[in-house]
Design a protein around this motif. Structure first.
Motif, short mmCIF file in Angstrom:
data_model
loop_
_atom_site.label_atom_id
_atom_site.label_comp_id
_atom_site.label_asym_id
_atom_site.label_seq_id
_atom_site.Cartn_x
_atom_site.Cartn_y
_atom_site.Cartn_z
N MET A 56 -61.58 -92.14 46.29
CA MET A 56 -60.32 -91.58 46.75
C MET A 56 -60.11 -90.17 46.21
N THR A 57 -60.50 -89.92 44.98
CA THR A 57 -60.37 -88.57 44.44
C THR A 57 -61.15 -87.58 45.31
N ASP A 58 -62.36 -87.95 45.70
CA ASP A 58 -63.16 -87.10 46.59
C ASP A 58 -62.47 -86.90 47.94
N ALA A 59 -61.93 -87.99 48.49
CA ALA A 59 -61.28 -87.90 49.79
C ALA A 59 -59.98 -87.10 49.74
N PHE A 60 -59.27 -87.16 48.62
CA PHE A 60 -57.98 -86.48 48.47
C PHE A 60 -58.12 -84.99 48.13
N THR A 61 -59.25 -84.59 47.58
CA THR A 61 -59.40 -83.22 47.11
C THR A 61 -59.20 -82.22 48.26
N GLY A 62 -58.32 -81.27 48.04
CA GLY A 62 -58.00 -80.28 49.06
C GLY A 62 -56.88 -80.66 49.99
N ALA A 63 -56.35 -81.87 49.81
CA ALA A 63 -55.28 -82.33 50.71
C ALA A 63 -53.93 -81.75 50.30
N ASP A 64 -53.14 -81.40 51.30
CA ASP A 64 -51.76 -80.97 51.04
C ASP A 64 -50.85 -82.16 50.81
N ALA A 65 -51.20 -83.28 51.42
CA ALA A 65 -50.36 -84.47 51.28
C ALA A 65 -51.18 -85.73 51.49
N VAL A 66 -50.76 -86.80 50.81
CA VAL A 66 -51.31 -88.14 51.03
C VAL A 66 -50.15 -89.05 51.43
N ILE A 67 -50.33 -89.78 52.51
CA ILE A 67 -49.35 -90.78 52.92
C ILE A 67 -50.01 -92.15 52.76
N THR A 68 -49.42 -92.98 51.91
CA THR A 68 -49.95 -94.31 51.63
C THR A 68 -49.14 -95.35 52.39
#
Length: 216
Positions: A56-68
């Motif tokens: 998840m850290t890899d997938a989230f890197t560079g994201a402006d937002a995460v919606i769970t």
């Protein structure tokens, strides 16, 4: 905006992906079953578990937002502790990835919102979804200590239908009662979630998403 959606195969998450793509956002769908996600321009599908912090850290890197928008449905097998297991891992990954905004999709009837419901709604909260909502309630206690720019949202009853009237967003502190069983469409809530993700003024708030007359 680059957006990561957890639960992109679910009702809410799938609509968030569709709405985000329509708005021209870059979307990452982080899912267990990538074959279930329809390929589209602007969409990247990443396979992974919500208990895999590194992935998840890899997938989230560079994201402006995460919606769970993950969760269990009524009738799920015990033990019902998905959110207690997963949310600490998800938020830790979001913190490591320096995500700009984190939006947690809960449900009306979780935590103190249960006391705001009508008699019939309270019966549903206590029986049909009681164990699932207890799991959410316990898991969400960590949010203020995560160090994230977070917002937790509590949508009212949802249904599959085209966009309806615009939803009303109210901080829980401003809501005393939610009469009846107000209902919104998944599409309407998805659009509202994207607006919340882009709004820095929503940081650190727990908010009800309801209809125009679905609160007092």
């Amino acid at each position: 905006m680059k957006l990561v959606v957890l639960g992109a195969n679910g009702h809410v998450g799938a609509h968030v992906v569709t709405e985000a793509l329509l708005r021209g956002h870059q979307v990452v769908a982080y899912v267990r079953h990538p074959d279930a996600v329809q390929p589209r321009d602007g969409l990247t599908v990443v396979q992974g578990s919500v208990e895999d912090e590194l992935a998840m850290t890899d997938a989230f890197t560079g994201a402006d937002a995460v919606i769970t928008a993950i969760g269990l449905r009524p009738g799920a097998k015990k033990p019902i502790n998905l959110m207690q297991r997963a949310l600490p891992v998800i938020t830790a990954a979001a913190k490591k990835a320096a995500v700009g905004r984190f939006v947690l999709v809960s449900a009306f009837g979780v935590a103190e919102t249960a006391a705001m419901g009508s008699p019939i709604a309270k019966l549903i909260f206590a029986t049909l979804v009681g164990a699932i909502f207890r799991d959410k309630t316990l898991s969400e206690k960590i949010m203020p200590s995560t160090g994230l720019n977070w917002t937790t949202v509590y949508p009212v009853n949802l249904k599959e239908a085209p966009h309806g009237p615009k939803a009303v967003v109210k901080p829980l502190a401003d809501v005393a009662k939610v009469p009846g069983i107000p209902t919104l469409t998944f599409a309407t809530v998805a659009a509202t979630l994207l607006d919340i993700a882009a709004d820095q003024n929503m940081s650190g708030l727990r908010v009800l998403i309801t209809t125009d007359k679905g609160w007092k």
